[in-house]
Design a protein around this motif. Structure first.
Motif, short mmCIF file in Angstrom:
data_model
loop_
_atom_site.label_atom_id
_atom_site.label_comp_id
_atom_site.label_asym_id
_atom_site.label_seq_id
_atom_site.Cartn_x
_atom_site.Cartn_y
_atom_site.Cartn_z
N ILE A 23 0.84 -1.21 0.00
CA ILE A 23 0.00 0.00 0.00
C ILE A 23 0.87 1.25 0.00
CG2 ILE A 23 -1.64 1.36 1.38
CD1 ILE A 23 -2.83 -1.31 2.34
N ILE A 24 1.88 1.27 0.86
CA ILE A 24 2.78 2.43 0.96
C ILE A 24 3.48 2.68 -0.38
CG2 ILE A 24 4.93 3.25 2.00
CD1 ILE A 24 2.59 3.69 3.81
N ASN A 25 3.99 1.62 -1.00
CA ASN A 25 4.68 1.77 -2.28
C ASN A 25 3.72 2.23 -3.38
OD1 ASN A 25 7.23 1.01 -1.36
ND2 ASN A 25 6.77 -1.16 -1.56
N PHE A 26 2.47 1.77 -3.33
CA PHE A 26 1.46 2.16 -4.30
C PHE A 26 1.15 3.65 -4.18
CE2 PHE A 26 -3.22 1.82 -5.65
CZ PHE A 26 -2.91 1.85 -7.00
N THR A 34 -9.74 4.36 -1.87
CA THR A 34 -9.73 3.05 -1.20
C THR A 34 -10.10 1.95 -2.19
OG1 THR A 34 -11.99 3.46 -0.46
CG2 THR A 34 -10.22 3.96 1.11
N GLY A 35 -10.93 2.28 -3.17
CA GLY A 35 -11.30 1.30 -4.19
C GLY A 35 -10.11 0.88 -5.02
N GLU A 36 -9.28 1.85 -5.41
CA GLU A 36 -8.08 1.55 -6.21
C GLU A 36 -7.11 0.68 -5.42
OE1 GLU A 36 -7.11 5.20 -9.13
OE2 GLU A 36 -7.29 5.78 -7.03
N ILE A 37 -6.95 1.00 -4.14
CA ILE A 37 -6.05 0.23 -3.30
C ILE A 37 -6.58 -1.19 -3.11
CG2 ILE A 37 -5.00 0.03 -1.00
CD1 ILE A 37 -5.10 3.11 -0.87
N GLY A 38 -7.91 -1.30 -2.93
CA GLY A 38 -8.52 -2.60 -2.77
C GLY A 38 -8.31 -3.50 -3.98
N THR A 45 -9.35 -7.42 4.06
CA THR A 45 -8.78 -6.85 5.30
C THR A 45 -8.25 -5.44 5.08
OG1 THR A 45 -6.64 -7.90 4.81
CG2 THR A 45 -8.17 -9.12 6.23
N LEU A 46 -8.73 -4.76 4.02
CA LEU A 46 -8.20 -3.44 3.68
C LEU A 46 -8.39 -2.43 4.80
CD1 LEU A 46 -6.91 -1.50 1.67
CD2 LEU A 46 -9.19 -1.10 0.69
N ASP A 47 -9.58 -2.38 5.38
CA ASP A 47 -9.86 -1.41 6.45
C ASP A 47 -8.90 -1.59 7.61
OD1 ASP A 47 -11.89 -0.30 5.00
OD2 ASP A 47 -13.50 -1.34 6.05
N PHE A 48 -8.62 -2.85 7.94
CA PHE A 48 -7.70 -3.14 9.05
C PHE A 48 -6.31 -2.60 8.74
CE2 PHE A 48 -4.38 -5.97 10.65
CZ PHE A 48 -4.57 -5.82 12.02
N MET A 234 -2.73 -13.16 9.30
CA MET A 234 -2.51 -12.22 8.20
C MET A 234 -2.04 -10.86 8.72
SD MET A 234 -3.12 -13.41 5.09
CE MET A 234 -3.60 -12.00 4.09
N ALA A 235 -2.51 -10.50 9.92
CA ALA A 235 -2.15 -9.21 10.51
C ALA A 235 -0.88 -9.31 11.35
CB ALA A 235 -3.29 -8.69 11.38
N ARG A 236 -0.28 -10.50 11.37
CA ARG A 236 0.92 -10.76 12.18
C ARG A 236 0.67 -10.47 13.66
NH1 ARG A 236 5.91 -11.61 9.78
NH2 ARG A 236 5.96 -11.44 7.53
N GLN A 237 -0.55 -10.71 14.10
CA GLN A 237 -0.89 -10.53 15.51
C GLN A 237 -0.99 -11.86 16.24
OE1 GLN A 237 -4.51 -8.15 15.33
NE2 GLN A 237 -3.32 -6.30 15.71
N ALA A 238 -0.70 -12.94 15.53
CA ALA A 238 -0.71 -14.27 16.14
C ALA A 238 0.35 -15.12 15.45
CB ALA A 238 -2.09 -14.92 15.99
#
Length: 265
Positions: A23-26, A34-38, A45-48, A234-238
């Motif tokens: 996302i950052i590189n994009f 947000t649609g383009e990023i999605g 999990t875009l919102d997260f 996916m969120a690297r929280q587990a």
């Protein structure tokens, strides 16, 4: 960002995830909806991910439009400059050779396939990370100083120390062919004297993680079910260790596949 330890940890957490880096590189080329990023990284999990980037002050989100914050622009610029500095060291790399196969054992995930060990000389050490873009499906791990490469079912791990392990090989001849292929690709890059240009990697989908979990929804991991656990992975929280069922013999293959997949996140 003031640069205090807590804020630094937040930025490190935000950028430890492949989707958020994408996302950052994009956004480096300008504001996006947000649609383009999605469309680029997936919408599940875009919102997260956007919320994590906002908390780290890397982006600004207003009325569905996302752009880099001033801090985010400086962060990306510094990362690019550091990457360019590392490229200069690549010219000092020496061609590698791969010693004879040292060990052949049954593969844990599939006993009909083999797990092969070999040695690479001289060890790639510091340039190993720079070779990541050479392979369409690969991921470098700073923690383990290793580069994991996937080609079809074959999974190869190259360590900075020179150790090479290939999994899911049919026979020793196939292992030799794969080692020669790696040697040729790496030496061709070294001969050019410059690191390969970074490129986007294949993204791991949430459902790809979920389908390899036990799907019993036992709750022993502390989550409501396996789907919730997949989101946390996916969120690297587990970590996979929290799924105790994966340690049982019937899920040995699942665990090995998941260990590879989480390295692409």
């Amino acid at each position: 960002m003031s640069g205090n330890p807590n804020e630094t940890k937040l930025v490190n957490f935000a950028m430890a995830n492949g989707t958020r880096r994408k996302i950052i590189n994009f956004l480096a080329n300008g504001s996006k909806s947000t649609g383009e990023i999605g469309e680029i990284v997936g919408k599940a999990t875009l919102d997260f991910h956007l919320r994590i980037l906002q908390q780290a002050d890397l982006i600004k989100l207003e009325e569905g439009i996302v752009k880099l914050s001033e801090y985010g622009k400086n962060f990306l610029k510094n990362k690019t400059e550091k990457s360019e500095e590392k490229t200069a060291d690549f010219s000092q790399a020496k061609p590698i050779d791969i010693a004879r196969i040292r060990q052949v054992l049954p593969c844990i995930a599939d006993s009909s396939r083999l797990r092969v060990s070999a040695n690479m000389t001289p060890p790639l050490g510091g340039i190993l990370k720079l070779l990541d873009p050479l392979f369409p499906r690969s991921n470098y791990s700073d923690r383990k100083d290793s580069l994991i490469i996937q080609k079809g079912e074959i999974i190869t791990t190259i360590y900075g120390s020179g150790k090479v392990i290939i999994r899911m090989i049919k026979n020793e001849d196939e292992a030799k062919e794969e080692l020669e292929r790696l040697k040729s690709i790496i030496n061709e890059a070294i001969a050019k004297g410059e690191a390969p240009a970074p490129r986007e990697k294949v993204k791991v989908d949430l459902m790809e993680i979920y389908k390899h979990l036990p799907q019993t929804n036992c709750g022993k991991c502390g989550e409501q079910g396996c789907y919730s656990f997949a989101i946390k992975l996916m969120a690297r929280q587990a970590s996979l260790e929290k799924c105790t069922l994966l340690k049982e013999p019937e899920y040995t293959g699942n665990q090995e596949h998941l260990q590879i997949l989480v390295n692409y996140i």
